[in-house]
Design a protein around this motif. Structure first.
Motif, PDB file in Angstrom:
ATOM      1  N   PRO A   8       0.828  -1.199   0.000  1.00  0.00           N
ATOM      2  CA  PRO A   8       0.000   0.000   0.000  1.00  0.00           C
ATOM      3  C   PRO A   8       0.866   1.253   0.000  1.00  0.00           C
ATOM      4  O   PRO A   8       2.024   1.233   0.434  1.00  0.00           O
ATOM      5  N   ALA A   9       0.300   2.351  -0.494  1.00  0.00           N
ATOM      6  CA  ALA A   9       1.014   3.627  -0.502  1.00  0.00           C
ATOM      7  C   ALA A   9       0.007   4.765  -0.377  1.00  0.00           C
ATOM      8  O   ALA A   9      -1.168   4.605  -0.711  1.00  0.00           O
ATOM      9  N   THR A  10       0.474   5.911   0.116  1.00  0.00           N
ATOM     10  CA  THR A  10      -0.350   7.113   0.174  1.00  0.00           C
ATOM     11  C   THR A  10       0.390   8.235  -0.538  1.00  0.00           C
ATOM     12  O   THR A  10       1.628   8.234  -0.599  1.00  0.00           O
ATOM     13  N   HIS A  11      -0.375   9.190  -1.051  1.00  0.00           N
ATOM     14  CA  HIS A  11       0.198  10.297  -1.812  1.00  0.00           C
ATOM     15  C   HIS A  11      -0.506  11.586  -1.405  1.00  0.00           C
ATOM     16  O   HIS A  11      -1.734  11.670  -1.525  1.00  0.00           O
ATOM     17  N   PRO A  12       0.238  12.590  -0.934  1.00  0.00           N
ATOM     18  CA  PRO A  12      -0.406  13.860  -0.573  1.00  0.00           C
ATOM     19  C   PRO A  12      -0.883  14.595  -1.826  1.00  0.00           C
ATOM     20  O   PRO A  12      -0.264  14.508  -2.881  1.00  0.00           O
ATOM     21  N   THR A  13      -1.993  15.298  -1.685  1.00  0.00           N
ATOM     22  CA  THR A  13      -2.508  16.119  -2.790  1.00  0.00           C
ATOM     23  C   THR A  13      -2.111  17.572  -2.541  1.00  0.00           C
ATOM     24  O   THR A  13      -1.648  17.932  -1.454  1.00  0.00           O
ATOM     25  N   ASP A  14      -2.324  18.408  -3.532  1.00  0.00           N
ATOM     26  CA  ASP A  14      -1.993  19.834  -3.400  1.00  0.00           C
ATOM     27  C   ASP A  14      -2.856  20.542  -2.357  1.00  0.00           C
ATOM     28  O   ASP A  14      -2.456  21.559  -1.807  1.00  0.00           O
ATOM     29  N   CYS A  15      -4.051  19.989  -2.083  1.00  0.00           N
ATOM     30  CA  CYS A  15      -4.960  20.644  -1.139  1.00  0.00           C
ATOM     31  C   CYS A  15      -4.840  20.095   0.284  1.00  0.00           C
ATOM     32  O   CYS A  15      -5.662  20.395   1.146  1.00  0.00           O
ATOM     33  N   GLY A  16      -3.818  19.266   0.547  1.00  0.00           N
ATOM     34  CA  GLY A  16      -3.590  18.773   1.899  1.00  0.00           C
ATOM     35  C   GLY A  16      -4.296  17.470   2.243  1.00  0.00           C
ATOM     36  O   GLY A  16      -4.238  17.024   3.378  1.00  0.00           O
ATOM     37  N   ARG A  17      -4.964  16.867   1.275  1.00  0.00           N
ATOM     38  CA  ARG A  17      -5.603  15.571   1.511  1.00  0.00           C
ATOM     39  C   ARG A  17      -4.677  14.477   0.982  1.00  0.00           C
ATOM     40  O   ARG A  17      -3.561  14.771   0.566  1.00  0.00           O
ATOM     41  N   PHE A  18      -5.139  13.218   0.990  1.00  0.00           N
ATOM     42  CA  PHE A  18      -4.298  12.102   0.585  1.00  0.00           C
ATOM     43  C   PHE A  18      -5.050  11.169  -0.349  1.00  0.00           C
ATOM     44  O   PHE A  18      -6.248  10.966  -0.210  1.00  0.00           O
ATOM     45  N   ARG A  19      -4.327  10.605  -1.304  1.00  0.00           N
ATOM     46  CA  ARG A  19      -4.857   9.577  -2.196  1.00  0.00           C
ATOM     47  C   ARG A  19      -4.211   8.243  -1.824  1.00  0.00           C
ATOM     48  O   ARG A  19      -3.135   8.203  -1.250  1.00  0.00           O
ATOM     49  N   ALA A  20      -4.898   7.165  -2.197  1.00  0.00           N
ATOM     50  CA  ALA A  20      -4.414   5.820  -1.890  1.00  0.00           C
ATOM     51  C   ALA A  20      -4.040   5.090  -3.171  1.00  0.00           C
ATOM     52  O   ALA A  20      -4.600   5.349  -4.237  1.00  0.00           O
ATOM     53  N   SER A  21      -3.087   4.179  -3.060  1.00  0.00           N
ATOM     54  CA  SER A  21      -2.744   3.282  -4.162  1.00  0.00           C
ATOM     55  C   SER A  21      -2.143   2.017  -3.547  1.00  0.00           C
ATOM     56  O   SER A  21      -1.807   1.986  -2.369  1.00  0.00           O
ATOM     57  N   PHE A  22      -2.048   0.987  -4.355  1.00  0.00           N
ATOM     58  CA  PHE A  22      -1.363  -0.217  -3.913  1.00  0.00           C
ATOM     59  C   PHE A  22      -0.890  -0.984  -5.137  1.00  0.00           C
ATOM     60  O   PHE A  22      -1.373  -0.787  -6.244  1.00  0.00           O
ATOM     61  N   SER A  23       0.089  -1.835  -4.927  1.00  0.00           N
ATOM     62  CA  SER A  23       0.522  -2.741  -5.983  1.00  0.00           C
ATOM     63  C   SER A  23       0.438  -4.161  -5.440  1.00  0.00           C
ATOM     64  O   SER A  23       0.586  -4.396  -4.245  1.00  0.00           O
ATOM     65  N   VAL A  24       0.140  -5.077  -6.347  1.00  0.00           N
ATOM     66  CA  VAL A  24       0.093  -6.499  -6.013  1.00  0.00           C
ATOM     67  C   VAL A  24       1.133  -7.179  -6.878  1.00  0.00           C
ATOM     68  O   VAL A  24       1.126  -7.035  -8.104  1.00  0.00           O
ATOM     69  N   ARG A  25       2.050  -7.863  -6.241  1.00  0.00           N
ATOM     70  CA  ARG A  25       3.080  -8.601  -6.965  1.00  0.00           C
ATOM     71  C   ARG A  25       2.898 -10.076  -6.675  1.00  0.00           C
ATOM     72  O   ARG A  25       2.708 -10.486  -5.534  1.00  0.00           O
ATOM     73  N   ARG A  26       2.961 -10.868  -7.726  1.00  0.00           N
ATOM     74  CA  ARG A  26       2.821 -12.312  -7.601  1.00  0.00           C
ATOM     75  C   ARG A  26       4.068 -12.957  -8.171  1.00  0.00           C
ATOM     76  O   ARG A  26       4.471 -12.661  -9.292  1.00  0.00           O
ATOM     77  N   ALA A  27       4.662 -13.838  -7.402  1.00  0.00           N
ATOM     78  CA  ALA A  27       5.835 -14.573  -7.865  1.00  0.00           C
ATOM     79  C   ALA A  27       5.517 -16.057  -7.872  1.00  0.00           C
ATOM     80  O   ALA A  27       4.984 -16.592  -6.910  1.00  0.00           O
ATOM     81  N   GLN A  28       5.832 -16.692  -8.975  1.00  0.00           N
ATOM     82  CA  GLN A  28       5.635 -18.137  -9.098  1.00  0.00           C
ATOM     83  C   GLN A  28       6.781 -18.681  -9.932  1.00  0.00           C
ATOM     84  O   GLN A  28       6.852 -18.460 -11.130  1.00  0.00           O
ATOM     85  N   GLY A  29       7.694 -19.371  -9.273  1.00  0.00           N
ATOM     86  CA  GLY A  29       8.874 -19.870  -9.970  1.00  0.00           C
ATOM     87  C   GLY A  29       9.708 -18.709 -10.486  1.00  0.00           C
ATOM     88  O   GLY A  29      10.022 -17.783  -9.754  1.00  0.00           O
ATOM     89  N   ASN A  30      10.058 -18.735 -11.759  1.00  0.00           N
ATOM     90  CA  ASN A  30      10.847 -17.656 -12.369  1.00  0.00           C
ATOM     91  C   ASN A  30       9.974 -16.546 -12.932  1.00  0.00           C
ATOM     92  O   ASN A  30      10.486 -15.569 -13.460  1.00  0.00           O
ATOM     93  N   ASP A  31       8.664 -16.715 -12.839  1.00  0.00           N
ATOM     94  CA  ASP A  31       7.726 -15.737 -13.399  1.00  0.00           C
ATOM     95  C   ASP A  31       7.213 -14.816 -12.297  1.00  0.00           C
ATOM     96  O   ASP A  31       6.955 -15.246 -11.185  1.00  0.00           O
ATOM     97  N   SER A  32       7.078 -13.539 -12.597  1.00  0.00           N
ATOM     98  CA  SER A  32       6.452 -12.622 -11.645  1.00  0.00           C
ATOM     99  C   SER A  32       5.611 -11.610 -12.411  1.00  0.00           C
ATOM    100  O   SER A  32       5.912 -11.272 -13.559  1.00  0.00           O
ATOM    101  N   GLN A  33       4.547 -11.171 -11.760  1.00  0.00           N
ATOM    102  CA  GLN A  33       3.643 -10.185 -12.349  1.00  0.00           C
ATOM    103  C   GLN A  33       3.389  -9.114 -11.302  1.00  0.00           C
ATOM    104  O   GLN A  33       3.342  -9.394 -10.107  1.00  0.00           O
ATOM    105  N   ARG A  34       3.178  -7.884 -11.777  1.00  0.00           N
ATOM    106  CA  ARG A  34       2.891  -6.780 -10.865  1.00  0.00           C
ATOM    107  C   ARG A  34       1.789  -5.926 -11.468  1.00  0.00           C
ATOM    108  O   ARG A  34       1.817  -5.620 -12.663  1.00  0.00           O
TER     109      ARG A  34
END
Length: 69
Positions: A8-34
């Motif tokens: 998870p991550a948060t990002h400040p906005t210009d007006c003093g509020r915050f936005r949310a984001s996240f990344s999901v990473r999957r690893a299986q053997g030599n393969d990975s996806q994000r």
């Protein structure tokens, strides 16, 4: 079966509020996806945005199409 890492991550906005984001990473053997997810909704606090990102990341990682949840 792969393992999922949700970042998870948060990002400040210009007006003093915050936005949310996240990344999901999957690893299986030599393969990975994000995948990255960003939301337009703003939150009054960094903690509220972080909680939203964590919850949405958990839901995404545990969707029925993902084995192991």
């Amino acid at each position: 079966m792969g393992k999922y890492v949700v970042s998870p991550a948060t990002h400040p906005t210009d007006c003093g509020r915050f936005r949310a984001s996240f990344s999901v990473r999957r690893a299986q053997g030599n393969d990975s996806q994000r995948r990255e997810f960003r939301f337009e909704t703003t939150f009054a606090s960094r903690e509220a945005a972080r909680l939203f990102a964590v919850t949405q990341g958990w839901l995404q990682a545990c969707m029925p199409t993902h084995p192991g949840c």
